[in-house]
Design a protein around this motif. Structure first.
Motif, mmCIF file in Angstrom:
data_model
loop_
_atom_site.group_PDB
_atom_site.id
_atom_site.type_symbol
_atom_site.label_atom_id
_atom_site.label_comp_id
_atom_site.label_asym_id
_atom_site.label_seq_id
_atom_site.Cartn_x
_atom_site.Cartn_y
_atom_site.Cartn_z
ATOM 1 N N LYS A 117 6.088 23.785 53.805
ATOM 2 C CA LYS A 117 7.363 24.428 52.578
ATOM 3 C C LYS A 117 8.856 24.831 52.407
ATOM 4 C CE LYS A 117 6.053 26.311 48.363
ATOM 5 N NZ LYS A 117 5.337 27.091 47.261
ATOM 6 N N PRO A 118 8.902 25.401 53.500
ATOM 7 C CA PRO A 118 11.054 25.945 53.332
ATOM 8 C C PRO A 118 11.416 24.600 53.677
ATOM 9 C CG PRO A 118 9.695 27.090 55.010
ATOM 10 C CD PRO A 118 8.434 26.692 54.018
ATOM 11 N N ALA A 119 10.862 23.891 54.286
ATOM 12 C CA ALA A 119 11.317 22.422 55.125
ATOM 13 C C ALA A 119 11.974 21.946 54.263
ATOM 14 C CB ALA A 119 10.810 21.743 56.622
ATOM 15 N N VAL A 120 10.914 21.533 53.238
ATOM 16 C CA VAL A 120 10.582 20.266 52.544
ATOM 17 C C VAL A 120 11.960 20.982 50.868
ATOM 18 C CG1 VAL A 120 9.210 19.268 50.605
ATOM 19 C CG2 VAL A 120 8.070 19.964 53.102
ATOM 20 N N ILE A 121 11.910 21.791 50.755
ATOM 21 C CA ILE A 121 12.852 22.767 49.617
ATOM 22 C C ILE A 121 14.063 22.383 50.219
ATOM 23 C CG2 ILE A 121 12.682 24.649 48.704
ATOM 24 C CD1 ILE A 121 10.161 25.496 47.868
ATOM 25 N N LYS A 122 13.686 22.651 51.160
ATOM 26 C CA LYS A 122 15.137 22.544 52.165
ATOM 27 C C LYS A 122 15.776 20.956 51.969
ATOM 28 C CE LYS A 122 18.478 24.100 55.632
ATOM 29 N NZ LYS A 122 18.426 25.100 56.994
ATOM 30 N N ALA A 123 14.926 20.293 52.436
ATOM 31 C CA ALA A 123 15.575 18.784 51.904
ATOM 32 C C ALA A 123 15.369 18.020 50.910
ATOM 33 C CB ALA A 123 14.832 17.937 53.100
ATOM 34 N N LEU A 124 14.564 18.605 49.680
ATOM 35 C CA LEU A 124 14.977 18.427 47.983
ATOM 36 C C LEU A 124 16.026 18.809 47.448
ATOM 37 C CD1 LEU A 124 11.812 18.395 47.220
ATOM 38 C CD2 LEU A 124 11.958 16.634 47.952
ATOM 39 N N GLU A 125 16.145 19.953 48.166
ATOM 40 C CA GLU A 125 17.743 20.782 47.333
ATOM 41 C C GLU A 125 19.576 19.680 48.062
ATOM 42 O OE1 GLU A 125 16.458 24.770 46.542
ATOM 43 O OE2 GLU A 125 17.020 24.238 49.032
ATOM 44 N N ARG A 126 18.739 19.340 49.157
ATOM 45 C CA ARG A 126 19.591 18.701 50.377
ATOM 46 C C ARG A 126 20.439 17.149 49.104
ATOM 47 N NH1 ARG A 126 24.312 19.625 52.665
ATOM 48 N NH2 ARG A 126 23.291 21.533 53.960
ATOM 49 N N VAL A 127 19.507 16.762 49.055
ATOM 50 C CA VAL A 127 19.408 15.205 48.315
ATOM 51 C C VAL A 127 19.709 15.368 46.508
ATOM 52 C CG1 VAL A 127 18.551 14.347 50.281
ATOM 53 C CG2 VAL A 127 17.365 15.058 48.271
ATOM 54 N N SER A 128 19.649 16.858 45.898
ATOM 55 C CA SER A 128 19.584 17.280 44.498
ATOM 56 C C SER A 128 18.264 17.053 44.013
ATOM 57 C CB SER A 128 21.190 16.193 44.352
ATOM 58 O OG SER A 128 22.109 17.086 44.570
ATOM 59 N N LEU A 129 16.718 16.607 44.663
ATOM 60 C CA LEU A 129 15.840 15.941 43.870
ATOM 61 C C LEU A 129 14.889 16.487 43.637
ATOM 62 C CD1 LEU A 129 14.829 12.467 45.896
ATOM 63 C CD2 LEU A 129 15.342 13.814 43.191
ATOM 64 N N ILE A 130 15.180 18.327 43.750
ATOM 65 C CA ILE A 130 14.123 19.596 44.289
ATOM 66 C C ILE A 130 13.375 19.263 42.184
ATOM 67 C CG2 ILE A 130 15.871 21.435 42.569
ATOM 68 C CD1 ILE A 130 12.612 21.896 45.239
ATOM 69 N N GLU A 131 14.170 19.788 41.245
ATOM 70 C CA GLU A 131 13.172 19.327 39.775
ATOM 71 C C GLU A 131 12.706 18.145 39.705
ATOM 72 O OE1 GLU A 131 16.775 16.110 39.634
ATOM 73 O OE2 GLU A 131 16.567 17.822 40.650
ATOM 74 N N LYS A 132 12.207 16.580 40.420
ATOM 75 C CA LYS A 132 11.486 15.810 40.874
ATOM 76 C C LYS A 132 10.641 15.492 42.036
ATOM 77 C CE LYS A 132 13.956 13.391 37.789
ATOM 78 N NZ LYS A 132 13.381 12.889 36.460
ATOM 79 N N ALA A 133 10.365 17.162 42.004
ATOM 80 C CA ALA A 133 9.665 17.444 43.653
ATOM 81 C C ALA A 133 8.161 17.505 42.845
ATOM 82 C CB ALA A 133 9.692 19.043 43.529
ATOM 83 N N ASN A 134 8.035 17.384 41.444
ATOM 84 C CA ASN A 134 6.439 16.855 41.237
ATOM 85 C C ASN A 134 6.549 15.549 40.597
ATOM 86 O OD1 ASN A 134 4.870 19.014 42.412
ATOM 87 N ND2 ASN A 134 5.841 20.371 40.926
ATOM 88 N N SER A 135 7.131 14.510 40.770
ATOM 89 C CA SER A 135 7.383 13.508 39.723
ATOM 90 C C SER A 135 7.146 13.051 40.976
ATOM 91 C CB SER A 135 9.201 12.942 39.438
ATOM 92 O OG SER A 135 9.163 13.812 38.503
ATOM 93 N N SER A 136 6.128 11.354 40.516
ATOM 94 C CA SER A 136 5.397 9.909 40.996
ATOM 95 C C SER A 136 6.990 9.716 41.237
ATOM 96 C CB SER A 136 4.861 8.935 40.268
ATOM 97 O OG SER A 136 5.002 7.955 40.508
ATOM 98 N N VAL A 137 6.772 8.740 42.945
ATOM 99 C CA VAL A 137 7.735 7.817 43.136
ATOM 100 C C VAL A 137 8.156 6.779 42.449
ATOM 101 C CG1 VAL A 137 8.781 6.537 45.420
ATOM 102 C CG2 VAL A 137 7.589 8.420 45.268
ATOM 103 N N GLU A 138 7.702 6.385 41.531
ATOM 104 C CA GLU A 138 7.699 4.977 40.817
ATOM 105 C C GLU A 138 7.976 5.572 39.874
ATOM 106 O OE1 GLU A 138 3.115 3.582 39.659
ATOM 107 O OE2 GLU A 138 3.068 2.814 41.745
ATOM 108 N N THR A 139 8.119 6.714 39.520
ATOM 109 C CA THR A 139 9.505 6.859 37.750
ATOM 110 C C THR A 139 10.330 7.084 38.324
ATOM 111 O OG1 THR A 139 8.461 9.004 38.012
ATOM 112 C CG2 THR A 139 6.759 8.214 36.938
ATOM 113 N N LEU A 140 10.908 7.167 39.417
ATOM 114 C CA LEU A 140 11.868 7.548 40.036
ATOM 115 C C LEU A 140 12.732 6.426 39.726
ATOM 116 C CD1 LEU A 140 12.214 9.834 43.116
ATOM 117 C CD2 LEU A 140 11.602 10.338 40.671
ATOM 118 N N SER A 141 14.270 6.672 39.408
ATOM 119 C CA SER A 141 15.433 5.181 39.445
ATOM 120 C C SER A 141 15.455 4.705 40.666
ATOM 121 C CB SER A 141 16.836 5.406 38.809
ATOM 122 O OG SER A 141 17.254 6.571 39.892
ATOM 123 N N GLY A 142 16.740 3.874 41.065
ATOM 124 C CA GLY A 142 16.485 3.481 42.651
ATOM 125 C C GLY A 142 17.072 4.679 43.476
ATOM 126 N N GLY A 143 18.251 4.990 42.599
ATOM 127 C CA GLY A 143 18.818 5.717 44.079
ATOM 128 C C GLY A 143 18.231 6.988 44.503
#
Length: 316
Positions: A117-143
């Motif tokens: 769990k802490p590793a996942v949070i750290k990785a998402l913070e690294r790529v600036s996606l922590i606010e999208k953690a619970n979002s469906s991948v399909e709803t995201l932009s290509g980037g």
């Protein structure tokens, strides 16, 4: 493909060839990468970059030759725990949300359950996606989808990064931020092999360059030395009022005309070993009406790459 073990460097490629039906994607290439290298993989589209990276990760099998890894750095029985891989083609699990995708990468990377769990949070913070953690991948932009793939590749902080166009779809700020992260990892002794069309970032952060052309290894070694070897060449951009046909006959063999992929009514001329610009222009004006002539900065990866694309076009 088996991840065989070698006792030198972090990996060694020996007489590697990859063939798809009748197409030779890689042709008998050999090189060794030392632990702690930051390698820029460059070449025109179709040069064989993705084929090489996919072969290094074991996604495709060589038609000839072999790839060996040093077991002191790479777990050859479970290579995914030591290698972070991001393919050029987006690979995500569409039925999982963002956090679950990275969680799966953590499991494949061998992270212990209590640390996932802490590793996942750290990785998402690294790529600036922590606010999208619970979002469906399909709803995201290509980037954003590309950032999910990056997070999956880096979540276990691997020993070796194999990255194929990781900054595709990222804005310049995020691309620079990711390369800064790779620089930090490299400073810890991690080894990085990365292809990218952002040649400015490659030149800024990498220390080695591996240059492919039509499946053949043109150069592998120190990046600064590579730039220095090409610094004695002068490249001029010539703008005309007609389409370039590569029909120029220069009296001096040290002068070469090169196709410009960005404008069919302009081209480059390359002068090496002290060739005379004045004499080259005399040969030019017999075939073309010159509208503009300017010196093109040759001593960087981008201009060298343009030069090689010109050679590809002329050879076809």
């Amino acid at each position: 493909m088996e991840f065989n073990s070698c006792s030198y460097g972090i990996l060694s490629v020996n007489s590697l060839s990859v063939k798809y039906d009748s197409v030779n994607a890689l042709k008998d290439i050999s090189f060794s990468i030392a632990a702690g290298d930051f390698v820029a993989l460059v070449g025109a589209n179709g040069a064989g970059k993705s084929s090489l990276l996919n072969a290094l990760y074991g996604l495709i099998s060589p038609s000839n030759g072999d790839i060996t890894y040093n077991s002191s750095y790479i777990n050859t029985k479970q290579p995914a725990t030591s290698i972070g891989f991001a393919a050029q083609k987006l690979i995500v699990d569409w039925y999982l949300n963002v956090s679950e995708n990275v969680y799966l990468g953590a499991i494949l990377g061998g992270i212990k359950k209590d640390n996932i769990k802490p590793a996942v949070i750290k990785a998402l913070e690294r790529v600036s996606l922590i606010e999208k953690a619970n979002s469906s991948v399909e709803t995201l932009s290509g980037g954003q989808q590309q950032r999910v793939q990056i997070a999956r590749a880096i979540v276990h902080e691997p020993t070796l990064y194999i990255l194929d166009e990781p900054t595709t779809g990222l804005d310049p700020t995020l691309a620079e931020s990711f390369f800064l992260y790779l620089q930090e990892e490299n400073a810890k002794g991690k080894t990085i092999i990365v292809s990218s069309h952002d040649l400015f970032l490659l030149e800024k952060y990498c220390n080695k360059v591996l240059f492919l052309e039509n499946g053949t290894l043109l150069y592998y070694g120190d990046l600064k030395k590579f730039l220095k070897l090409n610094a004695n060449k002068r490249l001029y951009l010539v703008k005309t009022d007609t389409v370039f046909k590569n029909d120029i006959l220069f009296n001096d063999s040290r002068v070469t005309a090169l196709y410009n992929p960005n404008d069919e009514k302009s081209f480059f001329i390359e002068l090496t070993n002290g060739a005379s610009l004045e004499n080259a222009l005399q040969d030019l004006i017999s075939s073309y009406n010159i509208i503009e002539l300017k010196l093109f900065d040759k001593n960087d990866l981008r201009s060298i790459f343009i030069n090689e694309k010109g050679r590809d076009k002329n050879a076809s």
